[in-house]
Design an enzyme around this catalytic site. Sequence first.
Site, PDB file in Angstrom:
ATOM      1  N   HIS A  48       0.818  -1.221   0.000  1.00 46.05           N
ATOM      2  CA  HIS A  48       0.000   0.000   0.000  1.00 46.05           C
ATOM      3  C   HIS A  48       0.849   1.267   0.000  1.00 46.05           C
ATOM      4  O   HIS A  48       0.658   2.153  -0.814  1.00 46.05           O
ATOM      5  CB  HIS A  48      -0.917   0.018   1.235  1.00 46.05           C
ATOM      6  CG  HIS A  48      -2.168  -0.790   1.077  1.00 46.05           C
ATOM      7  ND1 HIS A  48      -2.165  -2.141   0.885  1.00 46.05           N
ATOM      8  CD2 HIS A  48      -3.475  -0.421   1.106  1.00 46.05           C
ATOM      9  CE1 HIS A  48      -3.419  -2.576   0.791  1.00 46.05           C
ATOM     10  NE2 HIS A  48      -4.237  -1.543   0.920  1.00 46.05           N
TER      11      HIS A  48
ATOM     12  N   ASP B 266      -7.510  -6.648   5.473  1.00 50.09           N
ATOM     13  CA  ASP B 266      -7.857  -5.855   4.306  1.00 50.09           C
ATOM     14  C   ASP B 266      -9.193  -6.368   3.807  1.00 50.09           C
ATOM     15  O   ASP B 266      -9.417  -7.580   3.743  1.00 50.09           O
ATOM     16  CB  ASP B 266      -6.783  -6.008   3.214  1.00 50.09           C
ATOM     17  CG  ASP B 266      -6.997  -4.981   2.128  1.00 50.09           C
ATOM     18  OD1 ASP B 266      -6.292  -3.953   2.131  1.00 50.09           O
ATOM     19  OD2 ASP B 266      -7.891  -5.181   1.284  1.00 50.09           O
TER      20      ASP B 266
ATOM     21  N   ARG C 223     -13.410   0.467  -5.985  1.00 53.65           N
ATOM     22  CA  ARG C 223     -14.053   1.524  -5.183  1.00 53.65           C
ATOM     23  C   ARG C 223     -13.933   2.870  -5.884  1.00 53.65           C
ATOM     24  O   ARG C 223     -12.861   3.200  -6.395  1.00 53.65           O
ATOM     25  CB  ARG C 223     -13.388   1.632  -3.800  1.00 53.65           C
ATOM     26  CG  ARG C 223     -13.698   0.433  -2.977  1.00 53.65           C
ATOM     27  CD  ARG C 223     -13.334   0.588  -1.512  1.00 53.65           C
ATOM     28  NE  ARG C 223     -13.874  -0.581  -0.857  1.00 53.65           N
ATOM     29  CZ  ARG C 223     -13.265  -1.262   0.107  1.00 53.65           C
ATOM     30  NH1 ARG C 223     -12.100  -0.846   0.582  1.00 53.65           N
ATOM     31  NH2 ARG C 223     -13.838  -2.327   0.628  1.00 53.65           N
TER      32      ARG C 223
HETATM   33  C1  MIC Z   1      -8.857  -0.088   0.583  1.00 57.65           C
HETATM   34  O1  MIC Z   1      -8.937  -0.595  -0.523  1.00 57.65           O
HETATM   35  O2  MIC Z   1      -9.654   0.757   1.006  1.00 57.65           O
HETATM   36  C2  MIC Z   1      -7.704  -0.496   1.477  1.00 57.65           C
HETATM   37  C3  MIC Z   1      -6.765   0.634   1.554  1.00 57.65           C
HETATM   38  O3  MIC Z   1      -7.031  -1.586   0.893  1.00 57.65           O
HETATM   39  C4  MIC Z   1      -8.280  -0.906   2.843  1.00 57.65           C
HETATM   40  C5  MIC Z   1      -7.252  -1.215   3.859  1.00 57.65           C
HETATM   41  C6  MIC Z   1      -6.640  -0.006   4.479  1.00 57.65           C
HETATM   42  O4  MIC Z   1      -7.325   1.006   4.671  1.00 57.65           O
HETATM   43  O5  MIC Z   1      -5.453  -0.078   4.781  1.00 57.65           O
HETATM   44  C7  MIC Z   1      -9.214  -2.108   2.797  1.00 57.65           C
HETATM   45  O6  MIC Z   1      -9.751  -2.412   1.760  1.00 57.65           O
HETATM   46  O7  MIC Z   1      -9.465  -2.725   3.834  1.00 57.65           O
HETATM   47 FE1  SF4 Z   2      -4.885  -2.075  -2.573  1.00 52.62          FE
HETATM   48 FE2  SF4 Z   2      -6.897  -3.502  -3.458  1.00 52.62          FE
HETATM   49 FE3  SF4 Z   2      -7.279  -1.854  -1.392  1.00 52.62          FE
HETATM   50 FE4  SF4 Z   2      -6.852  -0.911  -3.860  1.00 52.62          FE
HETATM   51  S1  SF4 Z   2      -8.605  -2.092  -3.176  1.00 52.62           S
HETATM   52  S2  SF4 Z   2      -5.914  -0.182  -1.982  1.00 52.62           S
HETATM   53  S3  SF4 Z   2      -5.422  -2.388  -4.700  1.00 52.62           S
HETATM   54  S4  SF4 Z   2      -5.953  -3.691  -1.458  1.00 52.62           S
END
Ligand code: MIC
Ligand code: SF4
Length: 651
Positions: free
Chosen positions: A65, A119, A379
């Site tokens: 990340h 995650d 997202r």
């Molecule tokens: C995301 O896609 O929003 C993240 C960043 O991967 C998060 C984890 C985080 O906030 O570190 C997730 O999906 O849980």
């Molecule tokens: Fe990483 Fe997947 Fe989260 Fe995007 S959705 S920040 S690629 S773990």
Amino acid sequence: MGKTLTYKILEKHLTQGSLSAGEPIGIRIDQTLTQDATGTTAFLLFESMGLGRVKTQKSVSYIDHNMSQFGPENHNDHLYLQTVAAKSGAYHSRAGNGICHQVHLERFGEPGKTLLGSDSHTPTGGGIGMLAIGAGGMDVAVAMGGGAFYLTAPKVIGVELVGNLKPWVGSKDIILKLLSILSTKGNVGCVVEYFGDGVKTLSVPQRATVTNMGAELGVTTSVFPSDETTRLFLDAQGRGDSYLALSADPDAEYDRIIKIDLSELEPMAACPSSPDNIKTVSELVGKKVNQVVVGSCTNSSYTDLMMVARTLKGRKLHPMVEFAIAPGSRQVLNMLAENGALADIIASGARILESGCGCCIGQGYSPADGTISVRTFNRNFAGRTGTKGDMAYLVSPETAVAIALKGEFVDPREIGVDYPLVEMPKHFLIDDSMIEQPPSEEDAQNIEVLRGPTIVVPESPQDLCDTINGKVLLKCGDKITTDHIMPAGAFLKYRSNVPEYAKVVFNCFNEEDEPTFADRALNLKAKGVAGIVVAGDSYGQGSSREHAALCPMYLGVRVVIAKTIERIHKANLINFAIVPIEFADPDDYDKIEAHDKLEIISLLDSVRSSDSIKVVNKTKECEIIGKLNLSKRDREVLVSGGLLKYTRNNA
Ligand code: MIC
Ligand code: SF4
């Protein structure tokens, strides 16, 4: 009655409770994954709990990340995670090796096993027949220490797939279709299980795209059967030994069945700013687009990028489009480099981003004001790109590459290019040199865990008190995501430093020249007044980041009252001793405004043993009844003052 695949796997892992939908259960966790943005807290808590060495079959710590490294924070985190993984007995996947979910699927995932990941997109592993669940870092830390994971025995939604995807329709379109049916709300406590003849037409990466983005439904996880296709994938990864055939019984009963005919699907897009705001691409044709990105844990597999490369071969991007690719793993990038596909992508004018999360979480590549960005991600919450007022659309790689050539929304079937069929490789390029094996316990004793000065051990929650005199710090609406609560992007680098990161809690609601949420909250905390957040439906949807509970806790938030609260976030609130209350009558949401003074008497007693709780609005002079939808263990954790104290007490 036949069994669903979900219940077959749960049955094999059950440690507590009875397997009937809605009942609280505990399950044994075979594998865990952590990533750096949630992993530092997970490992700091793992150390604080005194759990010793990792006790799962495999725990893997990934760096994917935070790799932009503006300032020393990210690299401090990497060094801490590398050394603490070795000390604790976890595998460590180094920065550059790829996105945790893609690498886990390639190198570690095993059908029939349970995987708990810090995650929310951990359900990617469902593409290979795992029961893979996202959770807060503290729950993962407990699982690393050999503890069970607690959840509600799920309802199972069966999705029957029939037919074949037509050319230029991607597996992304399957999950976009399902999001158009189920939406992002109201699916808490369910698992989506795929079955039917259409399953065998989908490759493992295609299945993984579907289970990955299944996270946006708000379900516990999604799972595909493990079949001949799974076996071939594992063989090609040199891991044929891990194969296990798995499927639901033919007469399995589902709580609900949804049938999707793959042959009838057409290219679709999730429009701004929610993954369930679905339109067909044909409805969007002609809209100008200035940025396109193919990547993220949803769509960055070898086959996705080969399809992109073959489409781009000998062609140039539209001059008004910036196009980038972020290969999901070093394996994918290496294979593209070796077979020349990378050269075709570069020749088209594309930019090559690192194998990591990068701009999916707003780290760079923010689109220009007032322009459309098209992404293959999962997202598109408002502002997640790093641009205020952004317009991000989520599509398949097939649609993305067509748009990159045309400069506007176009149905990929109309671009006059033959659909490039990409064969699954018989042998993936295997090079695990960026995955460090955990040393033996004896060798680990000589390892010094490196803790840079930006790594701060999080504060423990205060114990619950019997009467709460609080003030509403914020009243927000429906579908508040953890990105609203705890922004990522440029602030991600403060993940290991709660006092610093807490300054931007609810940043998107802060007004210029007004005190911030954090300032107001700390001010109340100093006066001994509890902070309260009031929200509508689906509060805390999206990521698993426990900072969305940990940082508000640090600021003195003691209670959240919402119409409904999403699964992972609710668990995180409980872990940090914030009491999650749901309105018994959703209309009572209108009886509370921001700044109202609320009193809750007998909080401890209610949390111990009651399903409801009385909240007195002293400003409006009225009473509200809240629901305490808590398991016995949730109650014990809250009364102990959070999961850290609970685990220590029970160690
Ligand atoms: C995301 O896609 O929003 C993240 C960043 O991967 C998060 C984890 C985080 O906030 O570190 C997730 O999906 O849980
Ligand atoms: Fe990483 Fe997947 Fe989260 Fe995007 S959705 S920040 S690629 S773990």
